[in-house]
Design an enzyme around this catalytic site. Structure first.
Site, mmCIF file in Angstrom:
data_model
loop_
_atom_site.group_PDB
_atom_site.id
_atom_site.type_symbol
_atom_site.label_atom_id
_atom_site.label_comp_id
_atom_site.label_asym_id
_atom_site.label_seq_id
_atom_site.Cartn_x
_atom_site.Cartn_y
_atom_site.Cartn_z
ATOM 1 N N HIS A 398 0.820 -1.207 0.000
ATOM 2 C CA HIS A 398 0.000 0.000 0.000
ATOM 3 C C HIS A 398 0.858 1.264 0.000
ATOM 4 O O HIS A 398 0.661 2.186 -0.790
ATOM 5 C CB HIS A 398 -0.907 -0.021 1.236
ATOM 6 C CG HIS A 398 -1.644 1.242 1.437
ATOM 7 N ND1 HIS A 398 -1.158 2.260 2.226
ATOM 8 C CD2 HIS A 398 -2.789 1.693 0.898
ATOM 9 C CE1 HIS A 398 -2.015 3.273 2.182
ATOM 10 N NE2 HIS A 398 -3.013 2.949 1.382
ATOM 11 N N ARG A 540 -11.046 -1.256 -11.819
ATOM 12 C CA ARG A 540 -11.101 -2.557 -11.156
ATOM 13 C C ARG A 540 -12.085 -2.497 -9.989
ATOM 14 O O ARG A 540 -12.088 -1.519 -9.231
ATOM 15 C CB ARG A 540 -9.708 -2.915 -10.631
ATOM 16 C CG ARG A 540 -9.649 -4.297 -10.066
ATOM 17 C CD ARG A 540 -8.251 -4.643 -9.640
ATOM 18 N NE ARG A 540 -7.876 -3.920 -8.434
ATOM 19 C CZ ARG A 540 -6.686 -4.062 -7.859
ATOM 20 N NH1 ARG A 540 -5.776 -4.853 -8.394
ATOM 21 N NH2 ARG A 540 -6.393 -3.404 -6.763
ATOM 22 N N GLU A 636 -4.149 -12.952 -11.579
ATOM 23 C CA GLU A 636 -3.340 -12.796 -10.362
ATOM 24 C C GLU A 636 -3.110 -14.114 -9.647
ATOM 25 O O GLU A 636 -2.314 -14.204 -8.717
ATOM 26 C CB GLU A 636 -4.047 -11.846 -9.387
ATOM 27 C CG GLU A 636 -4.076 -10.416 -9.864
ATOM 28 C CD GLU A 636 -5.116 -9.622 -9.132
ATOM 29 O OE1 GLU A 636 -4.748 -8.673 -8.433
ATOM 30 O OE2 GLU A 636 -6.310 -9.948 -9.269
ATOM 31 N N GLY A 658 -1.789 -9.273 -13.015
ATOM 32 C CA GLY A 658 -1.494 -8.586 -11.757
ATOM 33 C C GLY A 658 -0.330 -9.327 -11.148
ATOM 34 O O GLY A 658 -0.494 -10.235 -10.330
ATOM 35 N N THR A 659 0.861 -8.965 -11.584
ATOM 36 C CA THR A 659 2.039 -9.752 -11.173
ATOM 37 C C THR A 659 2.353 -9.615 -9.693
ATOM 38 O O THR A 659 2.994 -10.489 -9.114
ATOM 39 C CB THR A 659 3.270 -9.340 -11.991
ATOM 40 O OG1 THR A 659 3.281 -7.920 -12.080
ATOM 41 C CG2 THR A 659 3.243 -9.948 -13.373
ATOM 42 N N ASN A 660 1.896 -8.513 -9.076
ATOM 43 C CA ASN A 660 2.178 -8.374 -7.637
ATOM 44 C C ASN A 660 1.646 -9.593 -6.905
ATOM 45 O O ASN A 660 2.302 -10.167 -6.041
ATOM 46 C CB ASN A 660 1.503 -7.115 -7.081
ATOM 47 C CG ASN A 660 1.944 -5.871 -7.810
ATOM 48 O OD1 ASN A 660 2.960 -5.888 -8.486
ATOM 49 N ND2 ASN A 660 1.188 -4.797 -7.682
ATOM 50 N N ASP A 661 0.424 -9.969 -7.265
ATOM 51 C CA ASP A 661 -0.174 -11.150 -6.639
ATOM 52 C C ASP A 661 0.260 -12.434 -7.335
ATOM 53 O O ASP A 661 0.511 -13.437 -6.679
ATOM 54 C CB ASP A 661 -1.704 -11.026 -6.660
ATOM 55 C CG ASP A 661 -2.190 -10.094 -5.570
ATOM 56 O OD1 ASP A 661 -1.675 -10.183 -4.446
ATOM 57 O OD2 ASP A 661 -3.061 -9.245 -5.846
ATOM 58 N N CYS A 708 -0.593 -5.031 -15.393
ATOM 59 C CA CYS A 708 -0.699 -3.808 -14.588
ATOM 60 C C CYS A 708 0.019 -3.960 -13.255
ATOM 61 O O CYS A 708 0.007 -3.062 -12.440
ATOM 62 C CB CYS A 708 -2.152 -3.407 -14.383
ATOM 63 S SG CYS A 708 -3.128 -4.700 -13.610
#
Ligand code: PEP
Ligand code: MG
Length: 761
Positions: A398, A540, A636, A658-661, A708
């Protein structure tokens, strides 16, 4: 420690030797191996230092005195430091080691070569421990006796009080810290300076060179206003030249040290570098940049028409002027903490440590917010501050997302910031490199000022076949995002519109404030749509883990989850909370009705096509013409990458990685956990394989496939994605320029290769 000789020559050094030769030695060795003109040098290895300690029986004496040391006791610390330094200085260097150094020095030249002697600390688990500030350098050293004593002085500098203090604070065992010493031919530059291989602020392919008369220290220390040259790597031309009035220069002072002298009148306004020299330097800069993969900050010097490259390190946009106003002191500022550079920019301010969100009232404009981890309810305070530093978190948490959009520099995951820093302490935060400096460290602003607006803006916008879009989370960033010229918004995270209100969606529902909730969403999204007329904006649906809602009004009703990352978030929660989903859809419906045809909706955290189908049917039930609006999904979860074909059959119009996830779920690495951050690898073969396969399936069905996640803001990853056929990339605001360039270059390569292959047929 393996059996490494006392001396290593530059040519023998490889990257892996960093533990023996320190960051400086390894980087010089690497530059030499690239064929860059580096002055000759050898390194007295870390192992040589350790042998010195052992053979002189100093090891036990020094480290046993440190064992009982309370570093908070200033007097005791100073005494221990003085004692250790004196022991190192007084000890007789073992004969074999002395001979090795002597022989190597002789080998450098038959006569008595003038050298620079530089120290470089190394630690067992952190090869280049430069954070501790032991960067003693002795210039202009001539003769064996002076050389041997300078080497010993470098060793002793490992035990400066400040160095001991910071190592203790960083949890380093002094006994595992070593020091290597680089002995290098001193280039008595007739002219010298620094070079940024790409624009230090925008990342564009503009090489900026600053140069002046005499040794480079004059430019590095800021004692002179240097000439400035801008070289455009795309057109291979010098596009801007600024000749400064150079009043002083630093030159060698006899056999020892340097001195500052006036530049004779006739050279003060003379141009330092010819266009040909600028071009040659820029070429060396490019070689270094493409080798290291990131723009470099290079020190150079010229003697009798020969250019030497003296040092190359990643651009920090810091440090060039760090000694300004600190004349006579060390030319390197002290790094007191390291973390992940999560939002670029540099800021200086006073530390305010926030341990509880209730205390954010004390945060003043321009402070540096230091906290364990930011929460959405800290956003008002985050807006005020000059920079943000956290103990926990990484590039995708965040704090990172919000800081980047606010344009506020942030260093995250330092582990110890809230313990090591103190309220009111003046620090400088470098959000690009992830470094925290003690006190005020001036930035390399002149490099920015060096460029005329024409030089920066005067290029035609780059058009790429792969769309380059931008991510937005807070509407106030919409204008900045649009100013990048991005081809649309590839991700608008709407939870930030709600999180900023400090009330959970549930609170609005139970308090009969549904209309307020719908209006907030509608108005926030509209700001972003208005900033991107005619371009697609993918909004989203809500995706905030339950812990992010906890401190808000209504947060008491959020379930306590053992692992919120794997919990009730994204589309799973919306499908089970129809009211919450319906209110979001109501705001979308209003926008479509107002004519915003560019609005597309993206479902997060889908793991099975049934979830997409169910979401779509619920929307249909609320009056949305689902077959004629753009609905898509985030990829994700590995399952959605694996089942992409089934999603396409279920009617998605687009998919976005959603590569972060995706990385955290593929590799089982909590993306917010700094303890495993080094294993969080976007280029892990398993992640790349999932992405590759999903792209190919999307292409075969002509479905737009995008990214993204944060990985899309990394130019190297962008190159890979374009090569593998991605349709669009959505990056952070600060990354758009470099991503667009990487995309354009890759597309050109592909076209060129195709043409060459055709010619060859
Ligand atoms: C992602 O997972 O890559 C993504 C963009 O979503 P978020 O960071 O909001 O989870
Ligand atoms: Mg995500």
């Amino acid at each position: 420690m393996k059996d490494v000789p006392n001396i290593l020559w530059l040519e023998e050094i490889r990257k892996e030797d960093i533990i023996s030769v320190g960051g400086k030695g390894a980087s010089l060795g690497e530059m030499a191996s690239l064929g860059l003109p580096v002055p000759k040098a050898f390194v007295v290895t870390a192992q040589a230092f350790r042998r010195f300690l052992v053979e002189t029986s100093l090891e036990k004496k020094i480290f046993s005195s440190f064992e009982r040391l309370d570093v908070e006791d200033n007097e005791a610390l100073e005494n221990a430091a003085d004692m250790a330094k004196a022991l190192v200085m007084k000890a007789k260097m073992p004969a074999a080691l002395r001979d090795d150094i002597r022989k190597s020095y002789k080998k450098m030249s038959d006569g008595e070569l003038i050298v620079a002697v530089r120290s470089s600390a190394t630690a067992e688990d952190l090869p280049d421990a430069s954070f501790a500030g032991q960067q003693e350098t002795y210039l202009n050293i001539k003769g064996e006796a002076a050389l041997l004593s300078s080497v010993q002085k470098c060793w002793a500098s490992l035990y400066g009080a400040r160095a001991i203090y910071y190592r203790a604070k960083q949890g380093f065992d002094d006994n595992t810290v070593n020091i290597a010493v680089v002995v290098q031919q001193l280039v008595h530059s007739e002219k010298a300076g620094v070079m940024f291989t790409s624009h230090p602020i925008t990342g564009e392919s503009l090489t900026i060179i600053e140069g002046s008369w005499g040794l480079g220290e004059a430019v590095v220390s800021g004692s002179v206003s240097p000439d400035k040259y801008v070289f455009d790597q795309r057109t291979e031309k010098v596009v801007d030249t600024f000749i400064a009035n150079k009043k002083v220069e630093i030159i060698a002072n006899g056999d020892h040290g340097t001195k500052l002298v006036d530049v004779p009148k006739d050279r003060q306004d003379a141009q330092v570098l010819s266009d040909a020299e600028v071009a040659k330097l820029a070429m060396y800069g490019k070689i270094a940049e493409s080798h290291y993969g990131v723009p470099q900050d290079v020190e150079w010097g010229v003697v009798a028409g020969t250019i030497y490259i003296l040092q190359s390190r990643p651009i920090t946009t810091i440090g060039k002027k760090e000694a300004k106003g600190m004349t006579g002191q060390k030319s390197s500022a002290t790094i007191i903490l390291k973390g992940q550079g999560a939002a670029p920019g540099i800021a200086t301010g006073k530390v305010i440590i926030i341990r509880d969100v209730k205390d954010t009232g004390a945060v003043k404009e321009g402070d540096i917010l230091v906290t364990k981890m930011t929460n959405p309810d800290m956003v008002p305070a985050m807006r005020k501050v000059a920079a943000i530093v956290t103990d926990e978190g990484g590039m995708t948490c965040h704090a990172a997302i919000v800081s980047r959009e606010l344009g506020t520099p942030a260093v995250l995951g330092t582990k110890t910031a809230t313990n090591v820093l103190t309220n009111g302490q003046l620090i400088t935060v470098d959000g690009e490199m992830g470094l925290i400096y003690e006190g005020e460290v001036a930035h390399a602003a002149p490099a920015q000022a060096a460029i005329s607006p024409q030089a920066v803006i005067g290029h035609a916008p780059i058009i790429t076949a792969t769309s380059v879009k931008v991510n937005v989370s807070i509407p106030e960033a919409a204008a900045r995002a649009a100013a990048t010229g991005a081809d649309g918004v590839g991700l608008l995270r709407i939870e930030h519109l709600i999180l900023g209100l400090n009330k959970t969606p549930g609170w609005f529902i139970t308090n009969n404030k549904e209309e307020e909730f719908v209006r907030e969403l509608h108005d926030g999204i509209k700001i972003v749509l208005d900033a991107f007329p005619g371009k697609t904006v993918w909004v989203r649906t809500l995706d905030a883990p339950t812990d992010e809602f906890r401190n808000m009004a209504g947060g008491e009703n959020e379930p306590h989850e053992h692992n919120p990352m794997l919990g009730w978030r994204g589309i799973r929660r919306d499908l089970q909370s129809p009211d919450q989903f319906r209110l979001q859809v109501e705001s979308f419906k209003r926008l479509w009705k107002e004519g915003y045809e560019n609005l597309g909706i993206m479902f997060p955290m889908v793991s099975h096509p049934d979830q997409f189908i169910k979401g779509k049917e619920m929307m249909r039930g609320w009056g949305v013409d689902v077959d004629n609006v753009t609905l898509g999904i985030m990829i994700e979860i590995p399952s959605s990458a694996i089942m992409i074909e089934d999603f396409i059959r279920a009617g998605i119009k687009f998919a976005s990685f959603g590569t972060n996830d995706l990385i955290q779920y593929t590799l089982a690495i909590d993306r917010n956990n700094e303890n495993v951050a080094d294993m969080y690898n976007p280029q892990h073969p398993a992640v790349l394989s999932l992405i590759h396969n999903a792209i190919q399936v999307c292409r075969s069905y002509n479905v737009e496939c995008s990214i993204c996640g944060q990985a899309g803001s990394d130019p190297k990853m962008a190159v890979w994605l374009v090569e593998h056929g991605i349709s669009s990339i959505s990056a952070n605001i600060d990354a758009i320029t470099k991503i667009r360039e990487a995309v354009a270059r890759t597309e050109k390569h592909i076209i060129l290769e195709a043409a060459r292959t055709k010619d060859a047929e």
